[in-house]
Design a protein around this motif. Sequence first.
Motif, short mmCIF file in Angstrom:
data_model
loop_
_atom_site.label_atom_id
_atom_site.label_comp_id
_atom_site.label_asym_id
_atom_site.label_seq_id
_atom_site.Cartn_x
_atom_site.Cartn_y
_atom_site.Cartn_z
N PRO A 4 0.86 -1.18 0.00
CA PRO A 4 0.00 0.00 0.00
C PRO A 4 0.89 1.23 0.00
O PRO A 4 1.87 1.29 0.75
N GLY A 5 0.58 2.19 -0.87
CA GLY A 5 1.40 3.41 -0.91
C GLY A 5 2.72 3.23 -1.64
O GLY A 5 3.55 4.13 -1.66
N GLY A 6 2.90 2.10 -2.28
CA GLY A 6 4.16 1.82 -2.98
C GLY A 6 4.30 2.57 -4.30
O GLY A 6 5.36 2.56 -4.91
N GLY A 7 3.21 3.18 -4.76
CA GLY A 7 3.26 3.94 -6.02
C GLY A 7 2.55 3.24 -7.17
O GLY A 7 2.69 3.65 -8.32
N LYS A 8 1.75 2.22 -6.87
CA LYS A 8 1.05 1.48 -7.93
C LYS A 8 0.12 2.41 -8.73
O LYS A 8 0.17 2.42 -9.95
N GLY A 9 -0.72 3.14 -8.00
CA GLY A 9 -1.70 4.00 -8.66
C GLY A 9 -1.01 5.10 -9.47
O GLY A 9 -1.43 5.40 -10.59
N THR A 10 0.03 5.68 -8.90
CA THR A 10 0.75 6.77 -9.57
C THR A 10 1.36 6.27 -10.88
O THR A 10 1.19 6.87 -11.94
N GLN A 11 2.05 5.15 -10.83
CA GLN A 11 2.70 4.63 -12.03
C GLN A 11 1.66 4.10 -13.03
O GLN A 11 1.83 4.25 -14.24
N ALA A 12 0.60 3.49 -12.52
CA ALA A 12 -0.45 2.96 -13.43
C ALA A 12 -1.10 4.10 -14.21
O ALA A 12 -1.37 3.97 -15.40
N GLU A 13 -1.32 5.22 -13.53
CA GLU A 13 -1.93 6.40 -14.18
C GLU A 13 -1.01 6.92 -15.30
O GLU A 13 -1.47 7.22 -16.40
N VAL A 105 8.98 -2.48 -5.46
CA VAL A 105 9.58 -2.86 -4.17
C VAL A 105 9.87 -1.59 -3.37
O VAL A 105 10.68 -0.76 -3.79
N VAL A 106 9.17 -1.43 -2.23
CA VAL A 106 9.34 -0.23 -1.40
C VAL A 106 9.30 -0.63 0.07
O VAL A 106 8.44 -1.42 0.48
N ALA A 107 10.24 -0.09 0.86
CA ALA A 107 10.34 -0.46 2.29
C ALA A 107 9.17 0.12 3.09
O ALA A 107 8.66 1.20 2.77
N ASP A 108 8.80 -0.58 4.16
CA ASP A 108 7.67 -0.16 5.00
C ASP A 108 7.85 1.27 5.55
O ASP A 108 6.88 2.04 5.63
N GLU A 109 9.09 1.66 5.93
CA GLU A 109 9.31 3.00 6.52
C GLU A 109 8.95 4.10 5.51
O GLU A 109 8.43 5.15 5.88
N VAL A 186 10.69 -3.96 -9.80
CA VAL A 186 11.29 -2.63 -9.95
C VAL A 186 11.43 -2.01 -8.57
O VAL A 186 10.46 -1.95 -7.81
N GLN A 187 12.65 -1.57 -8.27
CA GLN A 187 12.90 -0.91 -6.99
C GLN A 187 12.30 0.50 -7.05
O GLN A 187 12.62 1.25 -7.97
N GLY A 188 11.36 0.81 -6.12
CA GLY A 188 10.79 2.16 -6.08
C GLY A 188 11.91 3.17 -5.80
O GLY A 188 12.81 2.89 -5.01
N ARG A 189 11.89 4.33 -6.50
CA ARG A 189 12.94 5.34 -6.32
C ARG A 189 12.42 6.51 -5.49
O ARG A 189 11.25 6.55 -5.14
N ASP A 190 13.32 7.48 -5.24
CA ASP A 190 12.95 8.62 -4.39
C ASP A 190 12.00 9.60 -5.06
O ASP A 190 11.36 10.40 -4.40
#
Length: 207
Positions: A4-13, A105-109, A186-190
């Motif tokens: 959740p919050g990993g950026g799925k929606g943002t990248q999908a859009e 792939v995004v860390a919980d923090e 894919v490693q999520g970036r900053d």
Amino acid sequence: MGPPGGGKGTQAEILSEKLSIPHISTGAIIRNAIREKTQLGIVAEGYIEKGQLVPDDLVIDMVSHRLSQKDCENGYILDGFPRTLPQASAMDKIGIKLDAALNLVVADEVIVKRLAGRRECKRCAAPYHIDFNPPKVDGVCDKCGGELITREDDVPETIRQRLDVYHQQTEPLIGFYKEKELLVNVQGRDTIEETTMAVLDALGVKC
Ligand code: AP5
């Protein structure tokens, strides 16, 4: 796929605009059903509020119905589905073929920080972030002029519950799609832009 919050929606859009195919977010369909107080919405509301998954049979029916619509004829991007092994198996049975299962792939923090600042358009569900992806006008959607709101499940206690549910019920899908040779990690970036570059590169999409 992704937490959740990993950026799925943002990248999908972004991909949906680049490829001109619909972005199908099960979370957005369910939130819309809740707003419209449909039968699905009434049942789903209690699950979403607690950060739990909506029962598989309801979600599978909902997705089958959505994918049968005309705008899906030339392909689509699924965001947030499948999310359990039974959902993935049902997809196979219905005959839905995937080109790739993209896993962010995004860390919980990092997740907790992202979700605390997320805003979403009440009308078209476009995602924003107060620091990382702010709208041009505060509180107003760039795309449709709708009001930007904070999602009800973006509160600390529910975020933790959603992360637990992700690790228990959705992470096993990584192995499922690896075995089918469909998994693309894919490693999520900053930044959103860097992540998009990595996603396009990993999928071999040239735009
Ligand atoms: P859903 O809406 O799918 O929520 P989720 O999986 O918890 O994912 P999110 O929408 O919270 O995050 P996201 O990964 O899309 O991240 P985003 O791009 O917004 O599902 C909600 C609920 O519906 C579930 O809990 C469940 O109850 C139910 N449900 C849905 N599907 C279901 C299914 N298949 N089965 C059963 N139940 C289901 O990004 C987050 C924030 O970070 C944004 O503010 C964004 O601007 C920012 N950001 C994104 N990428 C970056 C970056 N690289 N750098 C900096 N900021 C970034």
